[in-house]
Write a protein that holds these residues in place. Structure first.
Motif, PDB file in Angstrom:
ATOM      1  N   HIS A 159      59.518  33.128  51.164  1.00 45.36           N
ATOM      2  CA  HIS A 159      59.019  33.959  52.268  1.00 45.36           C
ATOM      3  C   HIS A 159      58.495  35.301  51.739  1.00 45.36           C
ATOM      4  N   ALA A 160      59.192  35.855  50.746  1.00 42.47           N
ATOM      5  CA  ALA A 160      58.743  37.122  50.155  1.00 42.47           C
ATOM      6  C   ALA A 160      57.394  36.946  49.453  1.00 42.47           C
ATOM      7  N   ARG A 161      57.183  35.817  48.778  1.00 46.95           N
ATOM      8  CA  ARG A 161      55.921  35.558  48.093  1.00 46.95           C
ATOM      9  C   ARG A 161      54.770  35.402  49.095  1.00 46.95           C
ATOM     10  N   LEU A 162      55.041  34.654  50.174  1.00 48.21           N
ATOM     11  CA  LEU A 162      54.006  34.481  51.191  1.00 48.21           C
ATOM     12  C   LEU A 162      53.641  35.829  51.838  1.00 48.21           C
ATOM     13  N   GLU A 163      54.666  36.635  52.088  1.00 50.45           N
ATOM     14  CA  GLU A 163      54.421  37.957  52.686  1.00 50.45           C
ATOM     15  C   GLU A 163      53.611  38.833  51.730  1.00 50.45           C
ATOM     16  N   ALA A 164      53.916  38.752  50.427  1.00 45.21           N
ATOM     17  CA  ALA A 164      53.164  39.533  49.431  1.00 45.21           C
ATOM     18  C   ALA A 164      51.707  39.092  49.382  1.00 45.21           C
ATOM     19  N   LEU A 165      51.466  37.783  49.456  1.00 45.86           N
ATOM     20  CA  LEU A 165      50.093  37.268  49.439  1.00 45.86           C
ATOM     21  C   LEU A 165      49.315  37.729  50.668  1.00 45.86           C
ATOM     22  N   ASN A 166      49.951  37.622  51.830  1.00 42.80           N
ATOM     23  CA  ASN A 166      49.275  38.045  53.068  1.00 42.80           C
ATOM     24  C   ASN A 166      48.962  39.548  53.039  1.00 42.80           C
ATOM     25  N   SER A 167      49.945  40.330  52.573  1.00 42.47           N
ATOM     26  CA  SER A 167      49.749  41.790  52.515  1.00 42.47           C
ATOM     27  C   SER A 167      48.638  42.153  51.535  1.00 42.47           C
ATOM     28  N   TYR A 218      40.992  54.455  51.061  1.00 43.37           N
ATOM     29  CA  TYR A 218      41.948  54.869  50.016  1.00 43.37           C
ATOM     30  C   TYR A 218      43.373  54.366  50.316  1.00 43.37           C
ATOM     31  N   ALA A 219      43.722  54.361  51.621  1.00 41.45           N
ATOM     32  CA  ALA A 219      45.052  53.843  52.003  1.00 41.45           C
ATOM     33  C   ALA A 219      45.167  52.359  51.651  1.00 41.45           C
ATOM     34  N   ALA A 220      44.077  51.591  51.892  1.00 41.22           N
ATOM     35  CA  ALA A 220      44.085  50.153  51.594  1.00 41.22           C
ATOM     36  C   ALA A 220      44.164  49.909  50.098  1.00 41.22           C
ATOM     37  N   VAL A 221      43.434  50.725  49.302  1.00 39.03           N
ATOM     38  CA  VAL A 221      43.497  50.584  47.842  1.00 39.03           C
ATOM     39  C   VAL A 221      44.907  50.847  47.330  1.00 39.03           C
ATOM     40  N   SER A 222      45.552  51.890  47.893  1.00 33.95           N
ATOM     41  CA  SER A 222      46.940  52.197  47.493  1.00 33.95           C
ATOM     42  C   SER A 222      47.868  51.054  47.857  1.00 33.95           C
ATOM     43  N   THR A 223      47.658  50.508  49.061  1.00 36.42           N
ATOM     44  CA  THR A 223      48.482  49.366  49.485  1.00 36.42           C
ATOM     45  C   THR A 223      48.257  48.163  48.584  1.00 36.42           C
ATOM     46  N   ALA A 224      47.001  47.921  48.212  1.00 40.15           N
ATOM     47  CA  ALA A 224      46.681  46.782  47.337  1.00 40.15           C
ATOM     48  C   ALA A 224      47.400  46.920  45.997  1.00 40.15           C
ATOM     49  N   PHE A 263      50.370  44.489  44.761  1.00 39.03           N
ATOM     50  CA  PHE A 263      50.167  43.773  43.506  1.00 39.03           C
ATOM     51  C   PHE A 263      51.394  43.895  42.610  1.00 39.03           C
ATOM     52  N   MET A 264      52.024  45.064  42.634  1.00 39.34           N
ATOM     53  CA  MET A 264      53.264  45.232  41.876  1.00 39.34           C
ATOM     54  C   MET A 264      54.368  44.340  42.451  1.00 39.34           C
ATOM     55  N   ARG A 265      54.392  44.258  43.786  1.00 44.31           N
ATOM     56  CA  ARG A 265      55.382  43.378  44.449  1.00 44.31           C
ATOM     57  C   ARG A 265      55.104  41.918  44.097  1.00 44.31           C
ATOM     58  N   PHE A 266      53.806  41.566  44.023  1.00 44.50           N
ATOM     59  CA  PHE A 266      53.417  40.210  43.655  1.00 44.50           C
ATOM     60  C   PHE A 266      53.996  39.842  42.291  1.00 44.50           C
ATOM     61  N   ARG A 267      53.914  40.803  41.360  1.00 44.32           N
ATOM     62  CA  ARG A 267      54.439  40.548  40.016  1.00 44.32           C
ATOM     63  C   ARG A 267      55.945  40.322  40.033  1.00 44.32           C
ATOM     64  N   ASP A 268      56.669  40.961  40.962  1.00 41.04           N
ATOM     65  CA  ASP A 268      58.123  40.835  41.034  1.00 41.04           C
ATOM     66  C   ASP A 268      58.565  39.498  41.629  1.00 41.04           C
ATOM     67  N   VAL A 269      57.796  38.985  42.601  1.00 37.75           N
ATOM     68  CA  VAL A 269      58.243  37.776  43.305  1.00 37.75           C
ATOM     69  C   VAL A 269      57.661  36.499  42.717  1.00 37.75           C
ATOM     70  N   PHE A 270      56.530  36.600  42.004  1.00 37.68           N
ATOM     71  CA  PHE A 270      55.965  35.424  41.347  1.00 37.68           C
ATOM     72  C   PHE A 270      56.395  35.448  39.892  1.00 37.68           C
ATOM     73  N   THR A 271      57.425  34.683  39.582  1.00 42.45           N
ATOM     74  CA  THR A 271      57.982  34.671  38.221  1.00 42.45           C
ATOM     75  C   THR A 271      57.677  33.331  37.560  1.00 42.45           C
ATOM     76  N   GLY A 272      57.998  33.252  36.309  1.00 48.16           N
ATOM     77  CA  GLY A 272      57.759  32.016  35.576  1.00 48.16           C
ATOM     78  C   GLY A 272      56.350  31.956  35.032  1.00 48.16           C
ATOM     79  N   PRO A 273      56.054  30.933  34.237  1.00 48.31           N
ATOM     80  CA  PRO A 273      54.716  30.803  33.618  1.00 48.31           C
ATOM     81  C   PRO A 273      53.590  30.722  34.647  1.00 48.31           C
ATOM     82  N   ASP A 274      53.787  29.935  35.728  1.00 49.80           N
ATOM     83  CA  ASP A 274      52.745  29.799  36.754  1.00 49.80           C
ATOM     84  C   ASP A 274      52.501  31.126  37.460  1.00 49.80           C
TER      85      ASP A 274
END
Length: 406
Positions: free
Chosen positions: A47-55, A83-89, A93-104
């Motif tokens: 659920h966290a990964r899906l939320e990160a992708l949507n965000s 600028y707010a959207a760029v900051s959010t992106a 993206f940092m959150r994406f790196r935390d929740v998507f682990t492993g080689p894939d």
């Protein structure tokens, strides 16, 4: 004893089987519980990964919207949401790196990182051109469709990752449902086997306790009874006599103590063997027990000697009646296959309280009276002659019918 040992072995094996199944089901329960916990954790991460992708996709879309608004109007107010959207992106993206682990996950992160840099660079370039050279210069870059191509690749990559994650979530839900079912079944089995284990243990302990109780009862019975005839032995007879004396004293009743010795028993043993002697003793015991009253005590004190205790008697005539019943036991042959064998009885009688106030004293008086009966010709009874009394002195029944071998 063999039956007890067999039952104990069966209970022990049942206990081993139940405990083995018990620990197996417990292990399955722990395994299933751990899998359920891991599955729930993976679902939460999904659920966290899906939320990160949507965000992340929403941030790119809002950044592009702010860029287009500024390009078309030149109004700096549109740059604020950009600028707010760029900051959010960047944050997503940092959150994406935390929740998507492993080689894939690392591979997906690297692809999106490259596309992100290209897209944000394209947005920043067009905004800079609009501010410095006007709309026409900025639209040249926009119309080249480079930014649109980056956006399409980002959308395609995020959609692909989202579909894979959703499929994975469906698998996790199925696995979680299966693990929950396994866990519930194993817990039910665990509790059932626990109950069976406790029941087996209780049964084993109860059986052991019952076996020990039976053993103690048997040892107690053997300590107080004659093994051959199963009659009370001398110790139990004395105990019963000591128990009866206070009652006789309180209610002013008589006690009859009979000392019985079989006449002719030794000849049977010598002539026909100990087996015949044992059979004769058993039959004599049975007949005397039947002739005695229900409240009387018939005991074997060794060899061919017996003691009888008659309680709650009102007069001496009652004692004589019992003696006659005892002698009648021996009128018929004791062994059917040895009709020629005739065994009689010499009975010595002591009376409480006339002949003594203690058990040992009364038994000794009866013993002396028994020898008096033998001296009078055997196969009769005699009272102990301490005082003159009606019916006292040596008595002899059927003296003219003295039996062969007596």
């Amino acid at each position: 004893m063999m039956g007890n040992e067999k039952l104990e072995k069966q209970l022990l094996w049942l206990m081993i089987i139940v405990l083995t199944a018990f620990f197996t089901s417990a292990s399955v329960s722990v395994w299933a519980s751990r899998n359920v916990a891991e599955s729930e954790h993976e679902q939460a991460m999904g659920h966290a990964r899906l939320e990160a992708l949507n965000s992340l996709m929403l941030a790119f879309t809002e950044a592009e919207t702010g860029q287009r608004g500024y390009l078309l109007t030149g109004n700096p107010a549109y740059l604020q949401p950009y600028y707010a959207a760029v900051s959010t992106a960047n944050a997503q993206f940092m959150r994406f790196r935390d929740v998507f682990t492993g080689p894939d996950g690392l591979s997906a992160y690297n692809r999106l990182a490259l596309l992100k840099e290209k897209k944000l660079s394209e947005l920043a370039q067009t905004i800079s051109l609009r501010a410095e050279h006007g709309l026409e210069s900025a639209m040249l870059v926009v119309n080249s469709n480079t930014g649109e191509s980056y956006m399409a690749e980002i959308r395609e990559e995020i959609d692909l990752l989202a579909r894979k994650e959703q499929e994975r979530q469906v698998g996790l839900v199925k696995e979680s449902t299966r693990n929950v079912a396994i866990f519930q079944t194993s817990v039910t089995l665990f509790l059932l086997l626990l109950a069976l284990a406790v029941l087996s243990l209780v049964t084993l302990v109860r059986h052991d306790t019952q076996t020990k109780k039976q053993l103690l009862q048997r040892l107690s019975h053997e300590a107080s009874h004659d093994q051959l005839t199963n009659l009370p032995n001398r110790n139990l007879y004395v105990e019963m006599l000591n128990y009866s004396i206070p009652f006789a004293q309180r209610y002013q009743r008589l006690l009859g103590i009979f000392f019985i010795d079989l006449d002719g028993f030794k000849q049977v043993n010598d002539q026909f063997g100990h087996d015949a002697g044992d059979m004769l003793l058993k039959e004599a015991s049975r007949r005397m027990r039947e002739a005695a009253r229900e409240s009387d005590v018939v005991a074997r004190i060794g060899g061919d000697e017996f003691l009888v205790l008659a309680t709650n008697l009102a007069k001496v005539e009652d004692i004589e009646a019992i003696a006659r019943h005892m002698l009648a036991c021996f009128e018929e042959p004791l062994l059917r296959h040895l009709q020629q064998v005739r065994v009689g009885a010499s009975i010595g009688i002591a009376v409480y309280p006339r002949d003594g106030l203690r058990a040992a004293e009364l038994i000794k008086a009866a013993d002396i009276a028994m020898y008096e009966a033998k001296m009078q010709g055997k196969n009769g009874y005699a009272f102990h002659r301490r005082d003159e009394m009606k019916g006292g002195g040596a008595q002899r029944l059927a003296s003219d019918q003295e039996r062969p071998g007596a």
